[in-house]
Design a protein around this motif. Structure first.
Motif, short mmCIF file in Angstrom:
data_model
loop_
_atom_site.label_atom_id
_atom_site.label_comp_id
_atom_site.label_asym_id
_atom_site.label_seq_id
_atom_site.Cartn_x
_atom_site.Cartn_y
_atom_site.Cartn_z
N ILE A 1 -9.37 -17.04 25.12
CA ILE A 1 -9.02 -16.09 26.18
C ILE A 1 -8.72 -14.71 25.59
N ASP A 2 -8.08 -14.66 24.41
CA ASP A 2 -7.82 -13.36 23.77
C ASP A 2 -9.14 -12.67 23.40
N THR A 3 -10.09 -13.44 22.90
CA THR A 3 -11.39 -12.88 22.54
C THR A 3 -12.11 -12.37 23.78
N ALA A 4 -12.03 -13.12 24.88
CA ALA A 4 -12.68 -12.70 26.13
C ALA A 4 -12.07 -11.41 26.66
N LEU A 5 -10.74 -11.30 26.61
CA LEU A 5 -10.09 -10.09 27.10
C LEU A 5 -10.43 -8.88 26.23
N ARG A 6 -10.55 -9.09 24.93
CA ARG A 6 -10.97 -7.98 24.06
C ARG A 6 -12.39 -7.55 24.38
N PHE B 1 -17.60 -18.69 29.56
CA PHE B 1 -17.18 -17.31 29.32
C PHE B 1 -18.34 -16.32 29.39
N VAL B 2 -19.36 -16.63 30.18
CA VAL B 2 -20.50 -15.72 30.29
C VAL B 2 -20.09 -14.41 30.99
N PHE B 3 -19.06 -14.46 31.81
CA PHE B 3 -18.59 -13.24 32.48
C PHE B 3 -18.04 -12.25 31.46
N PHE C 1 -14.67 -17.79 41.93
CA PHE C 1 -13.35 -17.20 41.69
C PHE C 1 -12.68 -17.83 40.48
N VAL C 2 -12.70 -19.17 40.39
CA VAL C 2 -12.03 -19.86 39.29
C VAL C 2 -12.61 -19.43 37.95
N ASN C 3 -13.93 -19.35 37.85
CA ASN C 3 -14.56 -18.96 36.58
C ASN C 3 -14.15 -17.55 36.17
N MET C 4 -14.30 -16.59 37.09
CA MET C 4 -14.01 -15.19 36.75
C MET C 4 -12.52 -14.97 36.54
N MET D 1 -15.24 -24.35 34.35
CA MET D 1 -16.03 -24.33 35.57
C MET D 1 -17.07 -23.22 35.46
N THR D 2 -18.30 -23.52 35.80
CA THR D 2 -19.39 -22.56 35.60
C THR D 2 -19.37 -21.47 36.66
N LEU D 3 -19.95 -20.32 36.30
CA LEU D 3 -20.15 -19.22 37.24
C LEU D 3 -21.50 -19.45 37.93
N PRO D 4 -21.51 -19.64 39.26
CA PRO D 4 -22.73 -20.05 39.96
C PRO D 4 -23.95 -19.20 39.64
#
Length: 388
Positions: free
Chosen positions: A234-239, A267-269, A323-326, A338-341
């Protein structure tokens, strides 16, 4: 287009005039984003696991192509055909979900998949849209005859699904299906008191999951206490979002895909945020929002309760999954796989979401006389076994 004018009485012409073209176009926009982001995110992941650089790209291109065909094909069905597809598909996927407990592939302590050539099938993904339509039919038909226990059957079916998903375990999917069911019951006219009881039960189930399942407890504790546990992903995603800024670093210039093992999936978003920036992320959110809001607005003019309840369940599951994914990628809620549709990697996810969107398009398509056909068909069957 002259080929689809109002004078065109062909099946294709009638479909094009009556289908919700905005939602259809938005679905294909998301599929387009799926192609682009898979080319950006998946090569580094494939190389890291020792596979061909383009393995995920080729497989996801095939999955998304099939998804596009499913969306278009299912959207041409009549409401009666959608119901039949849901009944048959739901029965098959319910059996397949039970089969995962015996012959399923175990990944990270969960048995949710069945091995097939070229892909692993997650039956519960397909169970979700079928359950929404079948529940919509059960709740509607119980009003047509006092001899049909539609509510009781709906709760029994939900109970079976609950036990199967708890046994896998798949708490995320169970949460989505529970939310879909509760939303359908509310739309069907469930009193606010019983809605409150249902919400209280969901909260109680969530607390129980916290104590019963170590992976749930770990994710919640890491969310509530940032200084405890491993926060690398999650830290890597936020960076990555911070590095992308407003317009992004440019296609192929992101680094998060080289660091996260699930950069092409959960984490594709974050990949979209780093390489294409906040503008493209907001565009993706907008497209999801258009599908959900436009579908709900169409239901305001709908007078068939079967369509209203079924489509409400379908669009609730679709919107909640996005919503859950993003939100988990942005650390607004605890992380959940959970995947992003249409955008995350996964054949089961892409095709099941396509099935759900195709059902939404089919059920909201203007079909004169379809309500009467479904009701009369059921009542004819009912009279054959109803006691004198």
């Amino acid at each position: 287009m002259p080929g689809y004018s109002r004078s065109d009485d062909s099946a294709l012409g009638r479909w094009w005039r009556n289908v919700d073209r905005t939602t259809l176009i938005c679905a294909f926009i998301l599929i387009g984003f799926g192609y682009i982001l898979m080319m950006a995110a998946s090569p580094a992941v494939a190389v890291r696991i020792g596979a061909s650089r383009n393995m995920f790209i080729f497989k996801q291109m095939m999955f998304l192509a099939i998804a596009g065909v499913i969306v278009t094909g299912v959207s041409t069905l009549s409401r009666k055909a959608v119901l039949r597809l849901s009944l048959l598909g739901g029965a098959l996927m319910l059996g397949a979900t039970a089969l995962t407990l015996v012959h399923g592939i175990e990944i990270k302590g969960a048995r949710r998949w069945i091995a097939l050539p070229l892909m692993s099938l997650q039956p519960s993904e397909f169970l979700k849209p079928c359950f929404a339509v079948v529940t919509g039919w059960l709740l509607t038909q119980r009003r047509l005859s006092k001899y049909f226990p539609g509510m009781l059957i709906a709760f029994a079916l939900f109970g079976v699904i609950l036990m199967l998903l708890k046994s896998q375990p798949d708490i995320g999917m169970l949460t989505v299906i529970t939310t879909v069911f509760m939303t359908q019951l509310f739309v069907d006219g469930l009193s606010l008191v019983l809605v409150g009881v249902g919400v209280a039960c969901m909260i109680g189930a969530g607390i129980s999951a916290f104590f019963l399942f170590p992976h749930v407890r770990s994710r919640v504790e890491r969310f509530m206490h940032p200084g405890v546990g491993d926060h690398y992903q999650i830290d890597t995603a936020l960076r990555a979002f911070g590095n992308g800024g407003l317009t992004g670093r440019g296609p192929g210039e992101g680094r998060v895909k080289d660091l996260l093992p699930d950069a092409h999936a959960d984490f594709v978003f974050a990949v979209a945020g780093e390489e294409y920036g906040m503008i493209v992320c907001m565009l993706i959110i907008l497209v999801f929002g258009v599908i959900v809001v436009r579908t709900l607005l169409r239901l305001i003019r709908e007078d068939d309760p079967f369509v209203v309840i079924s489509v409400t369940g379908l669009v609730t599951g679709f919107g909640l999954q996005a919503f859950v994914n993003m939100a988990s990628t942005l650390h607004l809620i605890p992380t959940k796989g959970m995947t992003l549709p249409f955008i995350s990697y996964g054949g089961s996810s892409a095709m099941s979401i396509a099935l759900a969107v195709g059902m939404v398009l089919a059920l909201t398509r203007h079909q004169p006389g379809s309500r009467t056909q479904i009701g009369n068909g059921f009542m004819t069957t009912l009279r054959q076994w109803r006691p004198a």
